[in-house]
Design an enzyme around this catalytic site. Structure first.
Site, short mmCIF file in Angstrom:
data_model
loop_
_atom_site.label_atom_id
_atom_site.label_comp_id
_atom_site.label_asym_id
_atom_site.label_seq_id
_atom_site.Cartn_x
_atom_site.Cartn_y
_atom_site.Cartn_z
N SER A 276 -6.26 3.00 4.29
CA SER A 276 -5.67 2.27 3.16
C SER A 276 -6.75 1.59 2.32
O SER A 276 -6.72 0.39 2.09
CB SER A 276 -4.67 1.24 3.68
OG SER A 276 -3.73 0.91 2.70
N LYS B 181 0.00 3.71 -2.69
CA LYS B 181 -1.01 4.76 -2.57
C LYS B 181 -0.39 6.16 -2.42
O LYS B 181 -1.08 7.16 -2.62
CB LYS B 181 -1.93 4.47 -1.38
CG LYS B 181 -2.78 3.22 -1.54
CD LYS B 181 -3.71 3.03 -0.35
CE LYS B 181 -4.63 1.83 -0.53
NZ LYS B 181 -3.96 0.53 -0.39
N SER C 73 0.80 -1.24 0.00
CA SER C 73 0.00 0.00 0.00
C SER C 73 0.82 1.27 0.00
O SER C 73 0.25 2.37 -0.03
CB SER C 73 -0.96 0.00 1.19
OG SER C 73 -2.03 -0.90 0.96
#
Length: 523
Positions: free
Chosen positions: A329, A83, A80
């Protein structure tokens, strides 16, 4: 010689390295940096990283000096941490004030009796916050215009995005779970502050008697999904074995196992197949609540030219949506933003177009994207790669952007228990120098873990750091990342850290090994 450091408030029994204390070193301009490098070297010797590759880079934000680097240019899977470029590019392209629009529109005329004589189109642009309540508001707005009936069909127009619903290398076994929900320009979000899209809450309660089938409530998806209830109600106090699934390529919620007769209701998020059709289902239910008669069927269609907008809903601005997206997330939010970037910049709401435009935006920000190779926006796919050096470059360059304060505020804050502040760092680094200091993006997949962001050292120096671990066995080595972050929070160039406890924090026992804590509903 290796050094130890204080990790205030971090218990060390059975987990530390048990290093001896060192006499205080004389103050100098370099001793603090040298001591920091020694300590990070020591932290990275943790047994949890045996066989792993770790990209670890630390820079000063005051003068750009590299204070530590190992494997910084090694290509790694970010989980993640992907991101970070996705959110930065979205802010750069769309801006903090960008709003998603969902519209009821029609080419038909309305009779004096309130009948819309033709088809009604539900046109979406990917709003990840369209809850059932939002669709109810659209229905109420239509009723306020005097519409009492629709003679034609209710047709979903999701053509703002393409019809590719899942990432190119997402694990098919993730399909039932909200973190791998299908991506569409029309979707329905669970009605809370997290805005989990393309999913519904499935609540299972014990039956009236032992041996009875439990009660299954699928929320607004009732009538849209099928329910296959093979579960039973067990004896009071028995072990629960409840399993809620959505078998691959189906729209069936399958419930199996046993629910103790004295158990509280259990609620879990499960995805639906084809969020576009789920959206029209929810809207049709809202029409019924408003007394609007739908005489036609539910279907799909592209809005004809010359249609008139009858009701419109604008989302909150992107600055606000970024909070649940980044703090928790949220994977579907990331993918929606990638496709939105493609639709806005290239007229094509696809992963390919969006990712290409993301790179262009990041290049324009001054970030070197040579080492960035993404196949989705969330990091859910193991085919995504980047380097720790890239993340340092991005985190540093972002500080000059107009949207930096908004971006920084969206990052999880270490040790803050509020899920919309601490996010995926809510239970990490509490009662240490890093608490309410470290702001950083987490990342977790099987064999992948990362933490990248900002911290202020004890001497007041602002630092940027990235830790990307690949190839470890077992649970995510978040204790290693936390120890590095705490050490950075105690960094002072002029002196080594004053140490009274061993270097490492204890290995957490509740750390998920295959995904973010928010995906498992534990943060």
């Amino acid at each position: 010689m290796k050094h130890t450091l204080i990790t205030r408030g971090l218990a060390a029994a059975g987990a530390g390295l048990g290093l001896a204390l060192l006499p205080a070193a004389p103050a100098s301009a370099d001793v603090g940096a040298a001591d920091l490098a020694n300590d990070i070297d020591e932290i990275l010797q943790d047994p949890a990283l045996e066989g792993a590759t770790s990209g670890v880079v630390v820079h000063s934000l005051e003068d750009g000096e590299e204070l530590y680097s190992t494997e910084g240019d090694t290509t790694l899977i970010p989980a993640s941490n992907a991101k970070l470029p996705t959110s930065a590019a979205a802010l750069e392209v769309l801006g903090t004030d960008y709003q998603f629009e969902t519209t009821l529109t029609s080419p038909a005329l309305m009779s004096s009796g309130g009948v819309l004589n033709g088809d009604l189109y539900l046109r979406g642009t990917g709003d990840p916050t369209t809850t059932p309540e939002a669709y109810a508001d659209l229905a109420a707005d239509l009723a306020d215009r005097g519409v009492t009936a629709i003679s034609g069909d209710l047709l979903a127009d999701d053509t703002w995005f393409d019809d590719v619903r899942v990432g190119p290398d997402w694990d098919p076994t993730d399909e039932p779970y909200a973190y791998a929900a299908q991506i569409s320009a029309l979707t329905v979000a669970v009605d809370d502050e997290r805005y989990d899209t393309g999913a519904t809450e499935v609540t299972v309660s014990p039956g009236e008697s032992v041996g009875d089938a439990p009660q299954v409530d699928v929320g607004p998806a009732d009538g849209y999904v099928e329910v296959d209830n093979q579960a039973t109600t067990g004896e009071p106090g028995s072990d629960p074995t409840l399993w809620i699934d959505r078998p691959q390529d189906s729209n069936t919620i399958a419930v199996s196992g046993s629910v103790p007769a004295d158990a509280d209701p259990s609620t879990q998020l499960r995805t639906v197949d084809e969020p576009t059709d789920y959206a029209t289902h929810v809207l049709a239910d809202a029409f019924e609540e408003q007394g609007i008669e739908l005489r036609g069927d539910l279907g799909r269609g592209e809005t004809p030219e010359g249609s008139r907008d009858l009701a419109t809903r604008d989302s909150e601005p992107l600055a606000d949506i970024l909070v649940p997206f980044m703090k928790l997330s949220n994977n579907p939010h990331a993918e929606i933003l990638v496709k939105t970037i493609g639709a806005v910049q290239a007229g094509e709401g696809s992963w390919d177009a969006g990712l290409a435009e993301m790179n262009t935006a990041l290049d324009g920000l001054g970030v070197d994207t040579t080492d960035l190779a993404l196949t989705d926006g969330s990091g859910l796919g193991h085919s995504n790669t980047l380097t720790a050096d890239f993340l340092i470059d991005l985190l540093t360059s972002a500080q000059s952007a107009e949207w930096y304060d908004t971006w920084n505020a969206s990052l999880p804050v270490a040790g803050d228990p509020d899920p919309l502040v601490g996010g995926t760092l809510a239970s990490r680094m509490g009662d240490t120098a890093a608490a309410d200091n470290v702001v950083a993006k987490t990342g977790t997949l099987t064999g992948v873990s990362a933490l990248s962001g900002y911290v202020t050292g004890s001497g007041g120096e602002e630092l940027v750091f990235s830790v990307v671990n690949n190839g470890h066995a077992g649970a995510a080595p978040t204790h290693v990342q936390d120890a590095i972050a705490v050490r950075l929070a105690e960094f002072d160039r002029t002196q080594p850290a004053a140490r009274a406890e061993p270097l490492m924090a204890p290995v957490p026992t509740d750390q998920p090994s295959s995904g973010e804590c928010s995906w498992d509903g534990v943060c």
